[in-house]
Design a protein around this motif. Structure first.
Motif, PDB file in Angstrom:
ATOM      1  N   LEU A  21     -33.121 -26.542 -38.986  1.00 14.82           N
ATOM      2  CA  LEU A  21     -33.116 -27.542 -37.917  1.00 14.82           C
ATOM      3  C   LEU A  21     -32.799 -28.932 -38.437  1.00 14.82           C
ATOM      4  N   ASP A  22     -33.159 -29.209 -39.689  1.00 11.18           N
ATOM      5  CA  ASP A  22     -32.853 -30.520 -40.267  1.00 11.18           C
ATOM      6  C   ASP A  22     -31.347 -30.738 -40.391  1.00 11.18           C
ATOM      7  N   GLN A  23     -30.573 -29.647 -40.453  1.00 11.78           N
ATOM      8  CA  GLN A  23     -29.125 -29.749 -40.586  1.00 11.78           C
ATOM      9  C   GLN A  23     -28.393 -29.600 -39.253  1.00 11.78           C
ATOM     10  N   ALA A  24     -29.139 -29.344 -38.186  1.00  9.56           N
ATOM     11  CA  ALA A  24     -28.508 -29.046 -36.899  1.00  9.56           C
ATOM     12  C   ALA A  24     -28.117 -30.327 -36.164  1.00  9.56           C
ATOM     13  N   ASP A  25     -27.169 -30.195 -35.244  1.00 12.60           N
ATOM     14  CA  ASP A  25     -26.737 -31.301 -34.384  1.00 12.60           C
ATOM     15  C   ASP A  25     -27.529 -31.250 -33.080  1.00 12.60           C
ATOM     16  N   TRP A  26     -28.328 -32.294 -32.837  1.00 12.33           N
ATOM     17  CA  TRP A  26     -29.171 -32.340 -31.650  1.00 12.33           C
ATOM     18  C   TRP A  26     -28.422 -32.976 -30.486  1.00 12.33           C
ATOM     19  N   ASP A  27     -28.775 -32.576 -29.286  1.00 19.58           N
ATOM     20  CA  ASP A  27     -28.147 -33.087 -28.070  1.00 19.58           C
ATOM     21  C   ASP A  27     -29.215 -33.739 -27.192  1.00 19.58           C
ATOM     22  N   ASP A  28     -28.780 -34.427 -26.154  1.00 17.58           N
ATOM     23  CA  ASP A  28     -29.698 -35.089 -25.219  1.00 17.58           C
ATOM     24  C   ASP A  28     -30.470 -34.031 -24.428  1.00 17.58           C
ATOM     25  N   GLY A  29     -31.804 -34.070 -24.524  1.00 22.82           N
ATOM     26  CA  GLY A  29     -32.626 -33.079 -23.856  1.00 22.82           C
ATOM     27  C   GLY A  29     -32.581 -33.141 -22.345  1.00 22.82           C
ATOM     28  N   ARG A  30     -32.151 -34.252 -21.785  1.00 21.25           N
ATOM     29  CA  ARG A  30     -32.131 -34.375 -20.327  1.00 21.25           C
ATOM     30  C   ARG A  30     -31.111 -33.440 -19.684  1.00 21.25           C
ATOM     31  N   LYS A  31     -30.167 -32.936 -20.479  1.00 20.38           N
ATOM     32  CA  LYS A  31     -29.126 -32.060 -19.919  1.00 20.38           C
ATOM     33  C   LYS A  31     -29.694 -30.739 -19.405  1.00 20.38           C
ATOM     34  N   THR A  32     -30.852 -30.333 -19.912  1.00 14.89           N
ATOM     35  CA  THR A  32     -31.440 -29.063 -19.479  1.00 14.89           C
ATOM     36  C   THR A  32     -32.596 -29.262 -18.505  1.00 14.89           C
ATOM     37  N   ALA A  33     -32.842 -30.494 -18.081  1.00 15.83           N
ATOM     38  CA  ALA A  33     -33.951 -30.777 -17.174  1.00 15.83           C
ATOM     39  C   ALA A  33     -33.484 -30.790 -15.728  1.00 15.83           C
ATOM     40  N   GLY A  34     -34.383 -30.453 -14.822  1.00 17.31           N
ATOM     41  CA  GLY A  34     -34.090 -30.593 -13.403  1.00 17.31           C
ATOM     42  C   GLY A  34     -34.016 -32.059 -13.011  1.00 17.31           C
ATOM     43  N   HIS A  35     -33.677 -32.311 -11.741  1.00 20.09           N
ATOM     44  CA  HIS A  35     -33.447 -33.683 -11.285  1.00 20.09           C
ATOM     45  C   HIS A  35     -34.667 -34.564 -11.493  1.00 20.09           C
ATOM     46  N   GLN A  36     -35.826 -34.090 -11.079  1.00 14.80           N
ATOM     47  CA  GLN A  36     -37.036 -34.898 -11.201  1.00 14.80           C
ATOM     48  C   GLN A  36     -37.474 -35.026 -12.659  1.00 14.80           C
ATOM     49  N   ALA A  37     -37.436 -33.905 -13.412  1.00 19.60           N
ATOM     50  CA  ALA A  37     -37.882 -33.930 -14.806  1.00 19.60           C
ATOM     51  C   ALA A  37     -37.015 -34.838 -15.662  1.00 19.60           C
ATOM     52  N   ALA A  38     -35.725 -34.901 -15.356  1.00 20.27           N
ATOM     53  CA  ALA A  38     -34.814 -35.730 -16.150  1.00 20.27           C
ATOM     54  C   ALA A  38     -35.201 -37.207 -16.097  1.00 20.27           C
ATOM     55  N   LYS A  39     -35.887 -37.613 -15.028  1.00 20.48           N
ATOM     56  CA  LYS A  39     -36.282 -39.014 -14.891  1.00 20.48           C
ATOM     57  C   LYS A  39     -37.376 -39.398 -15.889  1.00 20.48           C
ATOM     58  N   VAL A  40     -38.132 -38.406 -16.379  1.00 19.40           N
ATOM     59  CA  VAL A  40     -39.269 -38.713 -17.255  1.00 19.40           C
ATOM     60  C   VAL A  40     -39.112 -38.066 -18.640  1.00 19.40           C
ATOM     61  N   LYS A  41     -37.926 -37.563 -18.931  1.00 15.07           N
ATOM     62  CA  LYS A  41     -37.700 -36.830 -20.178  1.00 15.07           C
ATOM     63  C   LYS A  41     -36.863 -37.654 -21.136  1.00 15.07           C
ATOM     64  N   SER A  42     -37.328 -37.771 -22.368  1.00 15.09           N
ATOM     65  CA  SER A  42     -36.588 -38.490 -23.410  1.00 15.09           C
ATOM     66  C   SER A  42     -36.813 -37.768 -24.737  1.00 15.09           C
ATOM     67  N   ASN A  43     -35.923 -36.834 -25.048  1.00 17.61           N
ATOM     68  CA  ASN A  43     -36.033 -36.109 -26.316  1.00 17.61           C
ATOM     69  C   ASN A  43     -34.669 -35.565 -26.717  1.00 17.61           C
ATOM     70  N   LEU A  44     -34.646 -34.829 -27.803  1.00 19.52           N
ATOM     71  CA  LEU A  44     -33.438 -34.167 -28.272  1.00 19.52           C
ATOM     72  C   LEU A  44     -33.652 -32.662 -28.234  1.00 19.52           C
ATOM     73  N   GLN A  45     -32.559 -31.916 -27.999  1.00 23.91           N
ATOM     74  CA  GLN A  45     -32.638 -30.462 -27.980  1.00 23.91           C
ATOM     75  C   GLN A  45     -31.388 -29.874 -28.626  1.00 23.91           C
ATOM     76  N   LEU A  46     -31.525 -28.649 -29.116  1.00 20.37           N
ATOM     77  CA  LEU A  46     -30.347 -27.869 -29.458  1.00 20.37           C
ATOM     78  C   LEU A  46     -29.825 -27.223 -28.180  1.00 20.37           C
ATOM     79  N   THR A  47     -28.520 -27.194 -28.028  1.00 15.76           N
ATOM     80  CA  THR A  47     -27.956 -26.522 -26.867  1.00 15.76           C
ATOM     81  C   THR A  47     -28.287 -25.031 -26.921  1.00 15.76           C
TER      82      THR A  47
END
Length: 226
Positions: A21-47
């Motif tokens: 995971l230390d070598q992986a490319d992280w993406d914006d976690g909001r891309k996998t959140a629903g409409h309401q959750a995206a408003k309060v989500k701030s993290n990184l995720q692997l696709t």
């Protein structure tokens, strides 16, 4: 039911996960959140289709398949392919309830979220904040578990991840569609299963073992949703 399951992954597996995971490319976690959750989500995720996520997710699924406590507590019918996230630099996820249905390009393609799961991969001393806070009928509970330990909780629960103010909080997370939809019923079955296992060890020839085992399976037969 809020349940901690220790040592789902070994220390060696956790170290291998962290190296990958230390070598992986992280993406914006909001891309996998629903409409309401995206408003309060701030993290990184692997696709979802990231090669590292697929490789490590397969290891997690294999570990879960061999974990008796997980099987007894979650009664899994389907498990959403494990995802991976990272909270750092103030990252957080405000109070929310998980989406009822999750869709994925991988098998099993569609999962009703009955049980939510977080598998911690960072040691608590590696980061400040980052507690997983779950509200249930018995109050508010905060968890910050050792690496390799898993937290199960009902997907119907309000929950959040507190801001990470130092270091990085790395974890895997996924959802389970259970054979038994209702949390209260799953809890009763789990507690009965634990009692039966204890009786089997302590008084294996007692007739109550057979009687309770029959009650367990008859309740599971009544409540199972296939």
């Amino acid at each position: 039911m809020l349940l901690q399951i220790p040592d789902v992954l070994s220390p060696e597996q956790v170290a291998q996960f962290r190296a990958a995971l230390d070598q992986a490319d992280w993406d914006d976690g909001r891309k996998t959140a629903g409409h309401q959750a995206a408003k309060v989500k701030s993290n990184l995720q692997l696709t979802e289709d990231h090669p590292v996520a697929k490789q490590l997710g397969a290891v997690v699924l294999n570990a879960l398949a061999g974990n008796q406590t997980f099987r007894a507590a979650a009664l899994p019918l389907k498990v959403f392919p494990p995802l991976f996230n990272c909270y750092r630099d103030g990252g957080q996820f405000g109070m929310h309830v998980d989406t009822a249905l999750r869709y994925t390009s991988q098998a099993p393609h569609r999962v009703r979220t009955d049980v939510s799961a977080t598998l911690f991969l960072s040691a608590p001393e590696e980061y400040e904040g980052g507690e997983l806070v779950v509200q249930d009928t018995f109050g508010t509970h905060a968890a910050k578990l050792p690496p390799g330990h898993l937290l199960l909780y009902p997907s119907t629960s309000l929950h959040r991840v507190n801001p990470v103010t130092r270091g990085a909080r790395i974890a895997s997370f996924f959802w389970v569609q259970s054979l038994v939809r209702e949390d209260a019923q799953r809890t009763l079955l789990y507690e009965m299963d634990v009692a039966i296992q204890n009786l089997t060890v302590n008084v294996p020839d007692h007739p109550s073992v057979t009687q309770l085992t029959g009650v367990y399976h008859n309740l599971l037969r009544r409540w199972a949703d296939l």
